[in-house]
Design a protein around this motif. Sequence first.
Motif, PDB file in Angstrom:
ATOM      1  N   CYS A  41      12.236  -2.828   9.692  1.00  0.00           N
ATOM      2  CA  CYS A  41      13.674  -2.970   9.499  1.00  0.00           C
ATOM      3  C   CYS A  41      14.345  -1.732  10.068  1.00  0.00           C
ATOM      4  CB  CYS A  41      14.012  -3.122   8.021  1.00  0.00           C
ATOM      5  SG  CYS A  41      13.412  -4.671   7.329  1.00  0.00           S
ATOM      6  N   ARG A  42      15.350  -1.941  10.865  1.00  0.00           N
ATOM      7  CA  ARG A  42      16.102  -0.832  11.450  1.00  0.00           C
ATOM      8  C   ARG A  42      17.201  -0.458  10.464  1.00  0.00           C
ATOM      9  NH1 ARG A  42      18.152  -2.941  16.799  1.00  0.00           N
ATOM     10  NH2 ARG A  42      19.180  -0.948  16.726  1.00  0.00           N
ATOM     11  N   GLU A  50      28.875  -1.874   6.274  1.00  0.00           N
ATOM     12  CA  GLU A  50      28.288  -3.140   6.749  1.00  0.00           C
ATOM     13  C   GLU A  50      27.133  -3.566   5.854  1.00  0.00           C
ATOM     14  OE1 GLU A  50      28.814  -3.260  11.568  1.00  0.00           O
ATOM     15  OE2 GLU A  50      27.357  -1.831  10.752  1.00  0.00           O
ATOM     16  N   ARG A  51      26.302  -2.613   5.456  1.00  0.00           N
ATOM     17  CA  ARG A  51      25.164  -2.933   4.589  1.00  0.00           C
ATOM     18  C   ARG A  51      25.644  -3.460   3.236  1.00  0.00           C
ATOM     19  NH1 ARG A  51      20.359  -2.581   5.324  1.00  0.00           N
ATOM     20  NH2 ARG A  51      20.386  -1.066   6.980  1.00  0.00           N
ATOM     21  N   GLU A  52      26.689  -2.845   2.687  1.00  0.00           N
ATOM     22  CA  GLU A  52      27.243  -3.304   1.415  1.00  0.00           C
ATOM     23  C   GLU A  52      27.761  -4.738   1.549  1.00  0.00           C
ATOM     24  OE1 GLU A  52      30.931  -2.166  -1.498  1.00  0.00           O
ATOM     25  OE2 GLU A  52      29.865  -0.514  -0.535  1.00  0.00           O
ATOM     26  N   ARG A  53      28.508  -5.011   2.618  1.00  0.00           N
ATOM     27  CA  ARG A  53      29.024  -6.366   2.851  1.00  0.00           C
ATOM     28  C   ARG A  53      27.866  -7.342   3.051  1.00  0.00           C
ATOM     29  NH1 ARG A  53      31.705 -10.815   2.107  1.00  0.00           N
ATOM     30  NH2 ARG A  53      31.951 -12.052   3.986  1.00  0.00           N
ATOM     31  N   HIS A  54      26.855  -6.922   3.773  1.00  0.00           N
ATOM     32  CA  HIS A  54      25.699  -7.765   4.052  1.00  0.00           C
ATOM     33  C   HIS A  54      24.973  -8.155   2.764  1.00  0.00           C
ATOM     34  CE1 HIS A  54      22.675  -9.497   6.627  1.00  0.00           C
ATOM     35  NE2 HIS A  54      21.719  -8.768   6.081  1.00  0.00           N
ATOM     36  N   SER A  94      24.560 -12.544  11.957  1.00  0.00           N
ATOM     37  CA  SER A  94      25.030 -11.533  12.906  1.00  0.00           C
ATOM     38  C   SER A  94      24.622 -10.124  12.499  1.00  0.00           C
ATOM     39  CB  SER A  94      26.552 -11.620  13.079  1.00  0.00           C
ATOM     40  OG  SER A  94      27.221 -11.135  11.940  1.00  0.00           O
ATOM     41  N   ARG A  95      24.460  -9.882  11.204  1.00  0.00           N
ATOM     42  CA  ARG A  95      24.013  -8.557  10.747  1.00  0.00           C
ATOM     43  C   ARG A  95      22.496  -8.488  10.585  1.00  0.00           C
ATOM     44  NH1 ARG A  95      28.642  -9.000   7.539  1.00  0.00           N
ATOM     45  NH2 ARG A  95      30.283  -7.624   8.257  1.00  0.00           N
ATOM     46  N   GLU A  96      21.917  -9.512   9.989  1.00  0.00           N
ATOM     47  CA  GLU A  96      20.480  -9.490   9.685  1.00  0.00           C
ATOM     48  C   GLU A  96      19.643  -9.316  10.945  1.00  0.00           C
ATOM     49  OE1 GLU A  96      17.137  -9.498   7.186  1.00  0.00           O
ATOM     50  OE2 GLU A  96      19.266  -9.315   6.693  1.00  0.00           O
ATOM     51  N   ARG A  97      20.044  -9.926  12.013  1.00  0.00           N
ATOM     52  CA  ARG A  97      19.257  -9.823  13.247  1.00  0.00           C
ATOM     53  C   ARG A  97      19.318  -8.437  13.864  1.00  0.00           C
ATOM     54  NH1 ARG A  97      21.187 -10.088  17.685  1.00  0.00           N
ATOM     55  NH2 ARG A  97      23.287 -10.447  18.329  1.00  0.00           N
ATOM     56  N   ARG A  98      20.358  -7.675  13.515  1.00  0.00           N
ATOM     57  CA  ARG A  98      20.445  -6.298  13.989  1.00  0.00           C
ATOM     58  C   ARG A  98      19.445  -5.402  13.279  1.00  0.00           C
ATOM     59  NH1 ARG A  98      26.509  -5.283  13.024  1.00  0.00           N
ATOM     60  NH2 ARG A  98      25.883  -3.108  13.097  1.00  0.00           N
ATOM     61  N   CYS A  99      19.271  -5.612  11.981  1.00  0.00           N
ATOM     62  CA  CYS A  99      18.364  -4.734  11.244  1.00  0.00           C
ATOM     63  C   CYS A  99      16.935  -5.279  11.193  1.00  0.00           C
ATOM     64  CB  CYS A  99      18.897  -4.432   9.840  1.00  0.00           C
ATOM     65  SG  CYS A  99      19.128  -5.849   8.796  1.00  0.00           S
ATOM     66  N   CYS A 100      16.749  -6.564  11.379  1.00  0.00           N
ATOM     67  CA  CYS A 100      15.408  -7.178  11.364  1.00  0.00           C
ATOM     68  C   CYS A 100      15.240  -8.049  12.609  1.00  0.00           C
ATOM     69  CB  CYS A 100      15.206  -7.996  10.092  1.00  0.00           C
ATOM     70  SG  CYS A 100      15.263  -7.005   8.590  1.00  0.00           S
ATOM     71  N   PRO A 101      15.017  -7.434  13.773  1.00  0.00           N
ATOM     72  CA  PRO A 101      14.991  -8.175  15.032  1.00  0.00           C
ATOM     73  C   PRO A 101      13.781  -9.100  15.206  1.00  0.00           C
ATOM     74  CG  PRO A 101      14.405  -5.892  15.409  1.00  0.00           C
ATOM     75  CD  PRO A 101      14.827  -5.993  13.968  1.00  0.00           C
ATOM     76  N   PHE A 102      12.859  -9.092  14.276  1.00  0.00           N
ATOM     77  CA  PHE A 102      11.675  -9.940  14.384  1.00  0.00           C
ATOM     78  C   PHE A 102      11.908 -11.343  13.849  1.00  0.00           C
ATOM     79  CE2 PHE A 102      11.511  -7.181  10.696  1.00  0.00           C
ATOM     80  CZ  PHE A 102      11.407  -8.090   9.655  1.00  0.00           C
TER      81      PHE A 102
END
Length: 137
Positions: A41-42, A50-54, A94-102
């Motif tokens: 996880c990045r 953004e993390r709070e909103r996510h 749109s956010r999850e793929r930024r932090c977990c690109p797998f």
Amino acid sequence: MKIMMMALFIVATVATLLANVSSQRREEKNQTNQTEAGFYCRLDALTPAERERHLSLWKSLQAAKQAVRELDNGYAIGFPGDSKTLMAVAEFISRERRCCPFFTFEIEAAGEDKPLWLRLTGNKGVKEFIKTEIGIQ
């Protein structure tokens, strides 16, 4: 007429979000040298806001979840088919793929009276990762 215009706006917005997701996914694949089985996880991919909103968005999606289907390489999560939920799922992706690109994300959306399905999949081992880290079963 007003409903039709709103529906066209929603479809266009979702199409744009999905096109951006696809484009950014290709860029990330070119920029990353992760191994096929490597999951990371990045944590720096999202700002604190953004993390709070996510996390808040994920909690609301978990509460709206209607069904879970186990897949060979992940899970399909069923949600209500309304436009608000569709937009929330697109925002989550749109956010999850930024932090977990797998992860690989797929949305199946039919009429508003039909369930909306989010398929969350990936390479070998991602299913266990989803179960333990995201808590989907």
